[in-house]
Write an enzyme that holds these catalytic residues in place. Structure first.
Site, PDB file in Angstrom:
ATOM      1  CG  ASP A   1      -1.940   0.710   1.605  1.00 20.33           C
ATOM      2  OD1 ASP A   1      -2.546   1.556   0.446  1.00 20.33           O
ATOM      3  OD2 ASP A   1      -3.706  -0.354   1.713  1.00 20.33           O
TER       4      ASP A   1
ATOM      5  CG  HIS B   1      -1.040   1.255  -2.799  1.00 22.79           C
ATOM      6  ND1 HIS B   1      -2.338   1.376  -3.020  1.00 22.79           N
ATOM      7  CD2 HIS B   1      -1.200   0.468  -4.015  1.00 22.79           C
ATOM      8  CE1 HIS B   1      -3.076   0.354  -2.759  1.00 22.79           C
ATOM      9  NE2 HIS B   1      -2.110  -0.616  -3.322  1.00 22.79           N
TER      10      HIS B   1
END
Ligand SMILES: *[C@@H]1O[C@H](CO)[C@@H](O)[C@H](O)[C@H]1NC(C)=O
Ligand SMILES: *[C@@H]1O[C@H](CO)[C@@H](O)[C@H](O)[C@H]1NC(C)=O
Ligand SMILES: *[C@@H]1O[C@H](CO)[C@@H](O)[C@H](O)[C@H]1NC(C)=O
Ligand SMILES: *[C@@H]1O[C@H](CO)[C@@H](O)[C@H](O)[C@H]1NC(C)=O
Ligand SMILES: *[C@@H]1O[C@H](CO)[C@@H](O)[C@H](O)[C@H]1NC(C)=O
Ligand SMILES: *[C@@H]1O[C@H](CO)[C@@H](O)[C@H](O)[C@H]1NC(C)=O
Ligand SMILES: *[C@@H]1O[C@H](CO)[C@@H](O)[C@H](O)[C@H]1NC(C)=O
Ligand SMILES: *[C@@H]1O[C@H](CO)[C@@H](O)[C@H](O)[C@H]1NC(C)=O
Ligand SMILES: *[C@@H]1O[C@H](CO)[C@@H](O)[C@H](O)[C@H]1NC(C)=O
Ligand SMILES: *[C@@H]1O[C@H](CO)[C@@H](O)[C@H](O)[C@H]1NC(C)=O
Ligand SMILES: *[C@@H]1O[C@H](CO)[C@@H](O)[C@H](O)[C@H]1NC(C)=O
Length: 392
Positions: free
Chosen positions: A208, A231
């Site tokens: 993430d 991310h």
């Protein structure tokens, strides 16, 4: 259980306590907390693995050096933690470990192991499973975390909440699932209601955000990071909750190698009826080396909001004084030929967006790079790439 040793501080001949922790065979959490609160130096030796089987509320740690040379391992008893991990209202997050106090040096070359695999597998069949963050620095001032490896957090690795003057230097972060499910939501760092946090010289392989600046993050530095599989480096999301005004101001992220990621440099804010508001100001992303990234550069000021709704109810989170400088590399092709997207809400919600020395390419099958923007006024030597915008 811990043994006490004595050392002498030269000038004032004060007695300084050094405590060496050993594994008890049971829950080592309570002894670790007591040592951190009462000893000047706490050592977890290289051949020692402390097993933590209860949440650690390690408060009032003052002028303390924690030298983790061995391992701190959180047991993977999911049912136990579900009811006991500490809870924060902020995004309903929970944590195994609160570290709170002032003037703390936490180093030693050792490892914090979150035993995440059981959590990744359980979450795959129960998306309401609440998974703990391994380390939360909370209500703390002057903390340095240095030369530590963090493995397989069930959720985010690091939360900094209501703290100031925090430095992370030389961390290695790894979230790797060995089963077919992903290591989801394993953010490297999330910062909230904090000032002066620096994240330096670290290597992150996760599932993430690599780093995410959440509401009220001011005077932030990221430098010399290698992020893989993440991310990206993100401001936000901001402006979601109507009861809060969100501030992210004075942020620099420099020298970031970003590979196999969803985003490179990102700012995201909510729009739509009933959302909150805020200000994003003085943000610099520079020297990013990107490879196989879906969105190498992205501002999304209509986050989670469709175009008509965003036009009717623009974001109340204003974005100003943003620099994307010296950003090079390749996109993944996930957005076809688009390599950069500066998408603002209507009505001048973005201002002073600067782009310089940008060179990004999509995979060769996508042809030439496309740079897009909406509702903003892009300046700088790469502004002409964004030909469809107002440029000055
Ligand atoms: C942690 O301990 C502090 C100080 O004793 C206390 O004020 C606080 O409520 C505790 N936090 C949690 C989450 O139990
Ligand atoms: C937190 O959990 C409550 C109760 O489940 C829910 O109503 C709320 O929307 C959640 N908040 C966030 C930020 O997810
Ligand atoms: C999923 O996790 C939640 C939160 O921990 C728990 O209350 C619930 O019982 C779990 N559901 C199942 C089917 O295990
Ligand atoms: C934090 O460190 C600074 C600089 O070393 C020092 O001036 C300040 O007193 C420290 N603050 C606390 C609360 O210890
Ligand atoms: C950039 O970061 C890398 C580590 O990723 C480091 O080796 C290099 O020295 C840094 N460059 C500068 C200019 O700081
Ligand atoms: C980098 O991330 C990708 C995508 O998640 C993963 O397949 C790869 O194994 C990672 N590389 C390393 C060196 O961990
Ligand atoms: C951020 O700081 C401002 C100004 O102090 C405050 O009004 C606001 O409530 C804070 N927002 C959050 C999310 O704490
Ligand atoms: C912008 O933020 C950087 C830190 O990221 C800081 O050094 C600089 O002084 C800030 N500039 C202004 C004009 O506030
Ligand atoms: C941002 O940096 C400038 C320049 O150093 C400083 O004057 C301002 O107070 C900082 N803003 C915040 C919110 O700390
Ligand atoms: C961009 O970064 C590269 C690598 O450090 C450097 O060689 C180059 O001079 C920089 N370009 C500009 C315009 O600063
Ligand atoms: C940008 O291009 C799109 C698609 O071609 C077009 O719909 C839009 O009107 C253009 N915007 C500006 C500001 O020229």
């Amino acid at each position: 259980m811990h043994s006490l040793g004595i050392a002498v501080v030269a000038i004032f001949a004060l007695q300084e306590t050094a405590c060496t922790l050993t594994a008890s065979g049971g829950d080592d959490g309570p002894a670790f907390i007591t040592a951190a609160q009462t000893c000047d130096t706490v050592v977890v030796p290289a051949d020692t693995t402390l097993s933590i089987a209860s949440p650690m509320n390690m408060t009032d740690v003052v002028n303390t050096h924690i030298s983790l040379e061995g391992t701190i391992k959180f047991v993977d008893d999911i049912d136990f933690w579900a009811g006991t991990a500490f809870f924060f209202d902020f995004q309903n997050s929970t944590t195994f470990w609160i570290l709170s106090g002032e003037n703390i040096l936490f180093d030693g070359g050792g490892t914090i192991d979150g035993s995440g695999q059981a959590w990744y597998d359980a979450f795959a069949s129960n998306s309401s499973l609440v998974r703990p963050i391994i380390l939360t620095i909370y209500e703390a001032t002057n903390v340095t975390v240095q030369d530590i490896t963090e493995l397989n957090s069930p959720d985010w690795f690091n939360l900094v909440h209501t703290s100031q003057n925090i430095v992370y230097d030389g961390l290695t972060i790894e979230a790797v699932s060995t089963s077919s499910v992903e290591a989801k939501n394993t953010d490297g760092w999330d910062i909230y209601r904090s000032d002066s946090v620096s994240i330096l010289n670290s290597n992150i392989n996760n599932g993430d955000d690599c780093v995410s600046w959440k509401p009220n993050s001011t005077n932030m530095i990221v430098a010399n990071l290698v992020c893989n599989g993440s991310h990206g480096i993100s401001v936000g999301s901001l402006g979601q909750y109507p009861q809060f005004f969100d501030i992210v101001e004075n942020v620099t992220a420099t020298n970031v190698t970003m590979s196999n990621a969803q985003n490179g440099a990102r700012i995201k804010a909510w729009a739509g009826a009933g959302v909150g508001g805020g200000i994003v100001k003085n943000i610099t992303f520079e020297l990013f080396f990107e490879t196989n990234v879906d969105n190498p550069i992205i501002i999304d000021q209509c986050y989670m909001t469709d175009e008509d709704e965003c036009a009717a109810n623009p974001s109340n989170t204003f974005i100003q004084d943003v620099w994307f400088n010296n950003i090079t590399g390749t996109s993944s092709g996930a957005e076809d030929s688009t390599v950069a997207s500066l998408s603002c809400s209507p009505d001048s919600r973005c201002s002073d967006i600067n782009v310089n020395d940008i060179s990004l390419a999509p995979p060769s099958s996508e042809g030439d790079a496309t740079y897009t923007c909406q509702n903003d006024n892009v300046t700088g030597n790469a502004a002409s790439l964004f030909g469809n915008c107002t440029t000055t």
